[in-house]
Each structure stands twice: as C-alpha cells, then as structure tokens.
Design a protein around this motif. Structure first.
Motif, PDB file in Angstrom:
ATOM      1  N   UNK A 150       0.826  -1.207   0.000  1.00  0.00           N
ATOM      2  CA  UNK A 150       0.000   0.000   0.000  1.00  0.00           C
ATOM      3  C   UNK A 150       0.857   1.252   0.000  1.00  0.00           C
ATOM      4  N   UNK A 151       1.910   1.251   0.800  1.00  0.00           N
ATOM      5  CA  UNK A 151       2.810   2.410   0.855  1.00  0.00           C
ATOM      6  C   UNK A 151       3.495   2.630  -0.490  1.00  0.00           C
ATOM      7  N   UNK A 152       3.967   1.548  -1.112  1.00  0.00           N
ATOM      8  CA  UNK A 152       4.626   1.665  -2.408  1.00  0.00           C
ATOM      9  C   UNK A 152       3.670   2.204  -3.470  1.00  0.00           C
ATOM     10  N   UNK A 153       2.396   1.802  -3.403  1.00  0.00           N
ATOM     11  CA  UNK A 153       1.411   2.304  -4.362  1.00  0.00           C
ATOM     12  C   UNK A 153       1.084   3.762  -4.089  1.00  0.00           C
ATOM     13  N   UNK A 154       0.951   4.135  -2.816  1.00  0.00           N
ATOM     14  CA  UNK A 154       0.590   5.512  -2.467  1.00  0.00           C
ATOM     15  C   UNK A 154       1.697   6.501  -2.797  1.00  0.00           C
ATOM     16  N   UNK A 155       2.937   6.070  -2.709  1.00  0.00           N
ATOM     17  CA  UNK A 155       4.071   6.969  -2.985  1.00  0.00           C
ATOM     18  C   UNK A 155       4.473   6.978  -4.455  1.00  0.00           C
ATOM     19  N   UNK A 156       3.831   6.184  -5.287  1.00  0.00           N
ATOM     20  CA  UNK A 156       4.145   6.154  -6.712  1.00  0.00           C
ATOM     21  C   UNK A 156       5.282   5.241  -7.084  1.00  0.00           C
TER      22      UNK A 156
END
Length: 273
Positions: free
Chosen positions: A44-50
């Motif tokens: 989720x963090x990797x997706x949210x940060x691009x």
C-alpha cells in the motif's frame, strides 16, 4: 498461588491458570499473520508513494474496492460458480480413476506390472503442454478444461494411494494372519486403514494441482469463469480485477486444503495426535 496440603494445585487455581496457557498456544497462530500484513502494508505504501505504478499493480485498497464492485454486480459470483463446478467435475473424474488404478496396482502384483509402468510414463509428460491436443480431441468447450483438471488430480493421488498400500507394515499383516483374519479382513482392517494417511496427503496435493490446472485451462478459449474474468481484465489493463481473480483462486485453494486437513484430523484420530 499456593499448594494444598498434598502438594497439588486446587481446581480453582488450576482453572485460573488455564486461560494464559491457552492464550500462549494461540500466539504462534497470530504471529503467522505478521509478515503477510506487513507485506500488504508495504504494498500500500509503495502504491501511495508512486513507487509501484497502478498500471503495473493496483494498490490493496483499489483491489478491495474492485472485489466489492465485481461481487456487487454478480460478475465475481458467476465466475466463482463456473470455476468451482469445473474443478468439482474434474476432481471426481480424476479421483475415481486414480483410486481405482492405485488400489489395483497396490494390491495385485500383476496389476502393478501392467498399470504402474504406463502411469509412470504418462506422469512425466508436461500435462499443461497437452492443451493443444485436448483442444483437438474435445474442442474448445468445457471438456478440455475438465480433462485438464482430471489429469492434474489423477497422478499425485494415484502415487500416494499406491505408495500407501505398498507401505503397509508387514508385521501388522503377519499379526492379522496369526489372529486368523481372512484376506478380505486383512484388506479392510489393516491394508486400507494403513493407506489412509498417505492417501490424504495425495488428496491435498491433487486439490492444489487441480486449481493450477484450472487457471491454465481457463485462460485458453474460456468464455466464463475466473480465468475468463482475469483475461478480460487484462485486455482493459485492470490489474485490480486481475488481482481479485488471483486472490479468489488462492482462497479456494486454501479452503479446499483446510477441508482436507479437517477430514484428516477426524479420520486419523486413532493415531492419537
């Protein structure tokens, strides 16, 4: 906490100490969720940060929303029912053939000589590579998908049934003979019960391969099912729907494995573990 005059804990004190022990037994199961939840959070963090673009892999939140939407529209339910039906039919066919051949080859020397060599030869073939041949034989309908599942189920179940029967303890057979058991009584009370643990192992392996075979079968000329849902989503670059389909496949595999493990615990209670 004090001891009674006999040096033994009282029943009240024993009951008071029981819940912490039960909680300690449950902790290892809870700890197994740490790494999966951490991976989902990292995803989720990797997706949210691009770092992880949505055209490569959608975020867990987007996947959850896609799952709810496809379930609400009925698309996921229809695909689920079709895929489960294919696995059920293929499993019944493959298991029937495997059990019959495994029992005959395990119990009879001539059966072993005549059945085991061709089965061992056929199982070395990459059964997923037989898809073009199955399409030529059965067309592009339901038959090649069901036959692919049946073939994937048959080999591991046959091997385990055959091995379980052949691995019966000779001392148990000698003891049964000394007790006056007939051939059929030895078969019913010694040989077949001894083969049950190995057969259940084969059952778990077969169900895992059944879902793998279905995934491949449903991505070839399918017009319904989870594989069709995934293929259709690929055409529109819907990675969220693709992940939903894969998660359902994985959940079905885990559910069937858990069912066999439940059967195993009940059927093997005589082992005392």
């Amino acid at each position: 906490m004090s001891l009674s005059a006999t040096g033994v804990l009282s029943p009240a004190e024993t009951e008071a100490g029981a819940p912490p022990q039960r909680r300690r037994r449950r902790l290892p199961g809870l700890r197994r969720w740490i790494s999966p939840l951490a991976l989902i959070a990292l995803w989720q963090v990797a997706s949210a940060t691009g770092v992880l673009p949505p055209d490569k892999l959608s975020s867990p939140w987007t996947v959850l929303q896609a799952g709810i939407e496809t379930a609400r529209t009925g698309e996921l339910g229809d695909a689920f029912a079709v895929s489960v039906g294919r696995v059920a039919v293929g499993f019944v066919l493959g298991a029937a053939v495997a059990l019959t051949l495994g029992v005959v080859a395990g119990l009879s020397r001539w059966g072993d000589v005549l059945i085991d060599p061709p089965v061992q030869m056929l199982r070395t073939l990459p059964f997923l590579g037989l898809i073009p041949l199955f399409i030529l034989w059965f067309g592009i309908g339901e038959q090649p998908k069901i036959m692919l599942v049946a073939l994937g189920v048959a080999f591991p179940l046959y091997l385990n049934v055959h091995s379980g029967i052949r691995g019966t303890d000779p001392q148990l057979l000698e003891a049964a003979t000394a007790l006056g058991y007939t051939r059929w009584e030895r078969l019913a009370h010694v040989v077949l019960p001894s083969a049950v643990p190995q057969t259940l192992v084969g059952l778990r392996q077969s169900l895992g391969i059944a879902w793998l075979a279905l995934i491949v079968g449903e991505t070839v000329n399918a017009d319904a099912g989870l594989g069709y849902l995934i293929n259709n989503a690929r055409e529109f670059l819907r990675t969220d729907v693709i992940v939903v389909g894969l998660v359902v496949y994985a959940a079905l595999g885990l559910a069937t494995d858990a069912l066999v493990r439940l059967i195993e615990r009940r059927a093997l209670r005589w082992r005392g573990n």
